[in-house]
Enzyme design. Sequence first.
Site, PDB file in Angstrom:
ATOM      1  N   ASP A 312      31.576  53.102 -62.250  1.00  0.00           N
ATOM      2  CA  ASP A 312      32.020  54.017 -61.199  1.00  0.00           C
ATOM      3  C   ASP A 312      32.667  55.231 -61.875  1.00  0.00           C
ATOM      4  O   ASP A 312      32.817  55.289 -63.100  1.00  0.00           O
ATOM      5  CB  ASP A 312      33.007  53.307 -60.259  1.00  0.00           C
ATOM      6  N   GLU A 518      38.145  56.101 -49.528  1.00  0.00           N
ATOM      7  CA  GLU A 518      38.746  55.301 -50.589  1.00  0.00           C
ATOM      8  C   GLU A 518      40.242  55.057 -50.371  1.00  0.00           C
ATOM      9  O   GLU A 518      40.667  54.761 -49.265  1.00  0.00           O
ATOM     10  CB  GLU A 518      38.405  55.912 -51.956  1.00  0.00           C
TER      11      GLU A 518
END
Length: 623
Positions: A312, A518
């Site tokens: 990521d 997020e």
Amino acid sequence: MNVMGRFSVPIIAAFLLMCCLAAVAEAEYLKYRDAKQPMGARIRDLLSRMTLAEKIGQMTQIERSVATPDVMKKYFIGSVLSGGGSVPAPKASPETWVNAVNEIQKAALSTRLGIPMIYGIDAVHGHNNVYNATIFPHNVGLGVTRDPVLLKKIGDATALEVRATGIPYAFAPCIAVCRDPRWGRCYESYSEDHRIVQMMTEIIPGLQGDLPADSPKGVPFVAGKNKVAACAKHFVGDGGTTNGINENNTVIDYNGLLSIHMPAYLDAIRKGVATVMVSYSSWNGKKMHANRDLVTGFLKNKLRFKGFVISDWEGIDRITSPPHANYSYSVQAGVSAGIDMVMVPYNLSEFLDDLTYQVQNNIIPMSRIDDAVRRILRVKFIMGLFDNPMADNSLANQVGSPEHRALAREAVRKSLVLLKNGKSMGKPLIPLPKKAQKILVAGSHADNMGSQCGGWTITWQGLNGNDLTIGTTILNAVKTTVHPDTQVVYNENPDANFVKSNNFAYAIVIVGEPPYAETYGDSLNLTISEPGPSTINNVCGSVKCVVVVISGRPVVIEPHVSKIDALVAAWLPGTEGQGVADLLFGDYGFTGKLARTWFRSVNQLPMNVGTHITTRSTRLGLA
């Protein structure tokens, strides 16, 4: 002797010339460039020609903003991405995107071996970074549909729109199993039930194409220039963290991990997914980006996944706490764990230097580097990047096309859930009459394309307001659906006197959460944003009302239920708000069923299907 001597020089010269021409001809034939050669032979040939610098370059993914032609050439960069909101120009056209991607690709192709770079982007509910693209409902709504055929169509449409901008790689789908709605990424998860998530992996053949029947297990597949490489993420357990805290620790035994969070990866690999992205989170205290047992031992060896594993964004940096505290250790731990491509995305010289040093000093074996590069090249060969590396404008009309918008509108219709209809049995409010003297539309989310689409729309965190992209707000959808004689009054947050004095036939109140993504979406209270609750009180206390909740997850609605006549969960529907009006006014019936448990109070969390007994009427959708 003299006769022989006279001929010796020209004969030798001719012989040497023939040798040179043969050598040139041999040098010009590069097996890896020959599309007729088997893929394995092409990979082996290319790998044998590569220097360490070229191999490490392939393992490096950098952000578009630092991917200059000089950087691409100097470091042999293998991949570039657009982070959330990273665009070549504000409201850039497909042609502008294609030109930007092609400029980067030209630089990659100008290197010694001419290995094409692969450009990736977060296309997580349609091509969501791009102006005028079709924005589909977020996954939390799509799970409600339980319709894998629809998901495959959405994958197909998304692939066309992504390819229209010159991009061959989408960081989707997210196959997280969100077990706690306090998690800020819960809307990226199809369901708390892994069986529904598994069903929804049908988006992968939509994105990539149908896997040929004779395809070996675990080998990725991408069917040409109208399809994209997909990415199953985030491996593994990202949706199971304690209290839903983003990037945190998933505490669960091995059997639990395998039975809840792993099954959708088996489906994804079975369908030929090209790449897998590793999760920021930890499993029982061990960072997934450093978990060799799961990344190499389980994913690569046991599941026989043959695509590439990607980190990521700054994922290896976050192996340490605080992030980047010991970067050389992070490089060693991440690459040794089995990460093949590192999303650096800015700090490339440090990454390249550290990894080069570690290979040269046998800290990381060359076999690990070769495994990574072999996997990356496999995906590039399979998807035809070597044979067709440059994009063109032939698909430009696919972005936001009427067909794709109609598909998104269908997805909205199938994703809505009717949680309550009427204060008493036998007296439903929905379907609403199209013909009335005067109706009220109220609420912060009624005329707000940004809140309707949520996070990961145009920018990473999403935006408020109506200037972000093209679409239909729910207010405008209501206006086009009602009878021409019906007066539609819009007041975002009216007081009770205004409502009482206007003699409205009924009201539609549209409220919910603000856009977020997020960690910024992590929430301990899960309430409707102000002034939503006061709007509900002011309106629903004075006139018959339907409340439409726009949110990335179930929210606390219990205090308001008794005042509300009808209640609809619309999740984050995207650009096609007309799909909401289609159901409110009865042009279509509600078919959606909750794919998440709707709780009364956050004190009940975590609360998942199969682990608690439902104690309230499912008609209210409240557990």
